[in-house]
Design an enzyme around this catalytic site. Sequence first.
Site, PDB file in Angstrom:
ATOM      1  N   VAL A  69      45.329  37.151  25.823  1.00 22.53           N
ATOM      2  CA  VAL A  69      44.115  37.955  25.922  1.00 22.53           C
ATOM      3  C   VAL A  69      43.712  38.103  27.388  1.00 22.53           C
ATOM      4  O   VAL A  69      43.368  39.197  27.847  1.00 22.53           O
ATOM      5  CB  VAL A  69      42.965  37.333  25.092  1.00 22.53           C
ATOM      6  CG1 VAL A  69      41.637  37.994  25.415  1.00 22.53           C
ATOM      7  CG2 VAL A  69      43.265  37.416  23.605  1.00 22.53           C
ATOM      8  N   TRP A  70      43.761  37.016  28.129  1.00 20.82           N
ATOM      9  CA  TRP A  70      43.397  37.024  29.543  1.00 20.82           C
ATOM     10  C   TRP A  70      44.249  38.040  30.317  1.00 20.82           C
ATOM     11  O   TRP A  70      43.718  38.876  31.058  1.00 20.82           O
ATOM     12  CB  TRP A  70      43.556  35.615  30.104  1.00 20.82           C
ATOM     13  CG  TRP A  70      43.193  35.411  31.542  1.00 20.82           C
ATOM     14  CD1 TRP A  70      42.229  36.072  32.260  1.00 20.82           C
ATOM     15  CD2 TRP A  70      43.775  34.467  32.434  1.00 20.82           C
ATOM     16  NE1 TRP A  70      42.179  35.581  33.541  1.00 20.82           N
ATOM     17  CE2 TRP A  70      43.115  34.601  33.674  1.00 20.82           C
ATOM     18  CE3 TRP A  70      44.782  33.512  32.294  1.00 20.82           C
ATOM     19  CZ2 TRP A  70      43.442  33.815  34.774  1.00 20.82           C
ATOM     20  CZ3 TRP A  70      45.100  32.724  33.389  1.00 20.82           C
ATOM     21  CH2 TRP A  70      44.433  32.881  34.612  1.00 20.82           C
ATOM     22  N   SER A  72      45.953  40.615  29.170  1.00 20.07           N
ATOM     23  CA  SER A  72      45.665  41.995  28.758  1.00 20.07           C
ATOM     24  C   SER A  72      44.342  42.481  29.339  1.00 20.07           C
ATOM     25  O   SER A  72      44.239  43.617  29.807  1.00 20.07           O
ATOM     26  CB  SER A  72      45.668  42.127  27.232  1.00 20.07           C
ATOM     27  OG  SER A  72      44.561  41.475  26.648  1.00 20.07           O
ATOM     28  N   GLU A  73      43.320  41.630  29.336  1.00 18.34           N
ATOM     29  CA  GLU A  73      42.016  42.025  29.867  1.00 18.34           C
ATOM     30  C   GLU A  73      42.099  42.354  31.360  1.00 18.34           C
ATOM     31  O   GLU A  73      41.514  43.328  31.821  1.00 18.34           O
ATOM     32  CB  GLU A  73      40.974  40.933  29.627  1.00 18.34           C
ATOM     33  CG  GLU A  73      40.580  40.765  28.183  1.00 18.34           C
ATOM     34  CD  GLU A  73      39.775  41.933  27.636  1.00 18.34           C
ATOM     35  OE1 GLU A  73      39.067  42.617  28.410  1.00 18.34           O
ATOM     36  OE2 GLU A  73      39.845  42.168  26.423  1.00 18.34           O
ATOM     37  N   VAL A  74      42.825  41.551  32.102  1.00 24.23           N
ATOM     38  CA  VAL A  74      42.944  41.789  33.542  1.00 24.23           C
ATOM     39  C   VAL A  74      43.741  43.066  33.795  1.00 24.23           C
ATOM     40  O   VAL A  74      43.355  43.901  34.613  1.00 24.23           O
ATOM     41  CB  VAL A  74      43.572  40.582  34.263  1.00 24.23           C
ATOM     42  CG1 VAL A  74      43.881  40.905  35.721  1.00 24.23           C
ATOM     43  CG2 VAL A  74      42.649  39.377  34.170  1.00 24.23           C
TER      44      VAL A  74
END
Length: 146
Positions: A69-70, A72-74
Amino acid sequence: MPLELDQNVKNNPKSQENTELKSHSHNFTVSEIAFVQTSLLSWYDKNKRKLPWRDRACENDQNKRSYAVWVSEVMLQQTQVATVCEYYKRWMEKWPTVEHLSRASLEEVNEMWSGLGYYSRAKRLHEGAKKVGTEISLHLNARSSA
């Protein structure tokens, strides 16, 4: 419970120009709320896009899921979804865990990031992975010496 505009909106002179908004409220019943929730979730299940980071949302290992998730978010910050998909797949193949990324060089990270722009995102992601890797090592060492 009625949904009403908060005090900041009511007291803001600019929002008072929209007089229709000022006095509007909703009184939804529990069954109406449940119907809307069910309808939205059903629509989403039928219409959602297949995105590589969603495949990892079912990962049992919370650390791997959080890392996925981290990343993808960045990557998705100021970058179109269509552009990110292939970069994300390659990234996760090369560095499937935060520990793998923490062992990479900044040069490798920048090379993999090439084409996404805003390289400071890659640098900070790498720095964060190194910090997490250090914290994990310290924690494991403390446990093994106890």
